[in-house]
Design an enzyme around this catalytic site. Structure first.
Site, PDB file in Angstrom:
ATOM      1  N   LEU A 151      73.523  49.752  84.477  1.00 43.88           N
ATOM      2  CA  LEU A 151      73.273  48.827  85.568  1.00 43.88           C
ATOM      3  C   LEU A 151      74.539  48.112  86.014  1.00 43.88           C
ATOM      4  CD1 LEU A 151      69.907  47.339  84.277  1.00 43.88           C
ATOM      5  CD2 LEU A 151      70.204  48.520  86.460  1.00 43.88           C
ATOM      6  N   ASN A 167      75.534  40.675  83.063  1.00 49.41           N
ATOM      7  CA  ASN A 167      74.680  41.825  82.757  1.00 49.41           C
ATOM      8  C   ASN A 167      74.864  42.319  81.331  1.00 49.41           C
ATOM      9  OD1 ASN A 167      73.240  44.517  83.523  1.00 49.41           O
ATOM     10  ND2 ASN A 167      75.277  45.176  82.849  1.00 49.41           N
ATOM     11  N   TYR A 201      65.597  39.586  71.595  1.00 47.58           N
ATOM     12  CA  TYR A 201      65.813  39.926  72.998  1.00 47.58           C
ATOM     13  C   TYR A 201      64.893  39.112  73.910  1.00 47.58           C
ATOM     14  CZ  TYR A 201      66.377  43.140  77.014  1.00 47.58           C
ATOM     15  OH  TYR A 201      66.638  43.693  78.234  1.00 47.58           O
ATOM     16  N   ALA A 259      66.085  35.496  74.116  1.00 51.51           N
ATOM     17  CA  ALA A 259      67.303  35.385  74.916  1.00 51.51           C
ATOM     18  C   ALA A 259      67.004  35.526  76.406  1.00 51.51           C
ATOM     19  CB  ALA A 259      68.308  36.454  74.480  1.00 51.51           C
ATOM     20  N   LYS A 260      66.174  36.503  76.746  1.00 52.76           N
ATOM     21  CA  LYS A 260      65.900  36.761  78.154  1.00 52.76           C
ATOM     22  C   LYS A 260      65.020  35.680  78.780  1.00 52.76           C
ATOM     23  CE  LYS A 260      68.309  40.453  78.869  1.00 52.76           C
ATOM     24  NZ  LYS A 260      69.587  40.279  79.601  1.00 52.76           N
TER      25      LYS A 260
END
Length: 308
Positions: free
Chosen positions: A24, A105, A170, A173-174
């Site tokens: 990405l 990112n 994860y 964190a997100k």
């Protein structure tokens, strides 16, 4: 279908893209570079769990941009430390004299169920995704604020919105990134700085080992235009989340049910009225900018004082 307007370009703008060596991030960097931005391509060139290093990963993408007639420089500092975040932004300032766009990112993944996840695995993922976002914002935001302009794009995930098995690190964190972006949006509003979250999905090296043969097209290039728009001066939103998955773009948002007011509650009252409490009809959608925080309190107080 609407007719396309003039091409949205980034001439004169300087963009920092972390984790831009593959997937990405590479797609974002190439798109901005092709549209005239000067790009700092940051990537340590590490493996999916983190660690390792390969300077050629970031250098290769920067070379692609230059070979296509654009301007780019590579950087291999780690977002996981305050010093690394500062060094990445300093690369933009020292090389191009400004920083207009920050796209965070960079990421890593360490899978484990809750009963087996180590503190090291938890911290490693937060260091890159969440603390890394703060390290980047902390270094870039004061410069943007002083300049009176900036575009910040942070990366969340459906794992951050809805959770998933074996990725507590994860998911945490997100989810945290959303709160950080909202604060940037609020504190940047009067200084020309906008901040939004991209919630992307694409087939990248993170999909290694999965059977993707029945997936629809999910190239990173399908996500990049959403990020490009959020990074552009014409972006009209701040404090929001855009989803980009397999050609679908949508807005994700947090809402509240109007709820139920009572002057006093018991456990039994909650149980008896839980359906009304959860009724999503006439939900409140409170825009982060300019005043969701105070609107939330004000509406709640109004119900209490009105006895509704």
């Amino acid at each position: 279908m609407r007719e396309a307007g003039p091409e949205k370009r980034f001439d004169g703008r300087v963009a920092v893209v972390t984790g831009a060596g593959r997937g990405l991030g590479r797609a974002y960097a190439l798109l901005l570079g092709a549209r005239g931005a000067k790009v700092v391509v940051n990537d340590i060139g590490g493996g999916i769990p983190g660690g390792d290093a390969d300077a050629g990963v970031a250098g290769g993408v920067a070379a692609e941009i230059r070979d296509a007639g654009g301007e780019a420089i590579s950087n291999t500092d780690s977002v996981a430390s305050p010093e690394g975040g500062r060094a990445i932004i300093d690369t933009a300032l020292d090389t191009y004299g400004r920083i207009d766009i920050l796209i965070h990112n960079a990421g890593n993944v360490r899978y484990a169920p809750l009963t087996e996840m180590t503190y090291e695995d938890f911290d490693s993922v937060l260091d890159v995704h969440l603390r890394g976002a703060f390290h980047m914002v902390r270094a870039a935001f004061p410069v943007m604020r002083e300049a009176g302009y900036g575009r910040v794009v942070l990366t969340s995930s459906i794992g951050g919105l809805y959770g998933n098995r074996n990725v507590a690190n994860y998911a945490v964190a997100k989810a945290g990134v959303i709160g950080l972006s909202n604060v940037v949006a609020l504190e940047g509003a009067e200084h020309g700085v906008k901040s939004n979250v991209i919630v992307p999905a694409a087939v990248t090296r993170l999909a290694d080992g999965l059977d993707t043969s029945k997936y629809p097209p999910m190239e990173p290039e399908l996500v990049a235009p959403a990020v490009g728009w959020l990074a552009h001066e014409s972006c009209t939103i701040s404090g929001e989340m855009l989803v980009a998955l397999a050609g679908r773009m949508a807005r994700a948002y947090i809402a509240e049910t109007p709820g139920v007011y009572r002057p006093q509650w018991s456990i039994e009252d909650v149980g008896e009225q839980i359906d009304d409490i959860r009724d999503t009809a006439d939900s409140w959608l409170l825009p982060v900018v300019p005043s969701a925080h105070s609107d939330h309190i004000g509406r709640s107080f109004a119900m209490a004082m009105g006895g509704q």
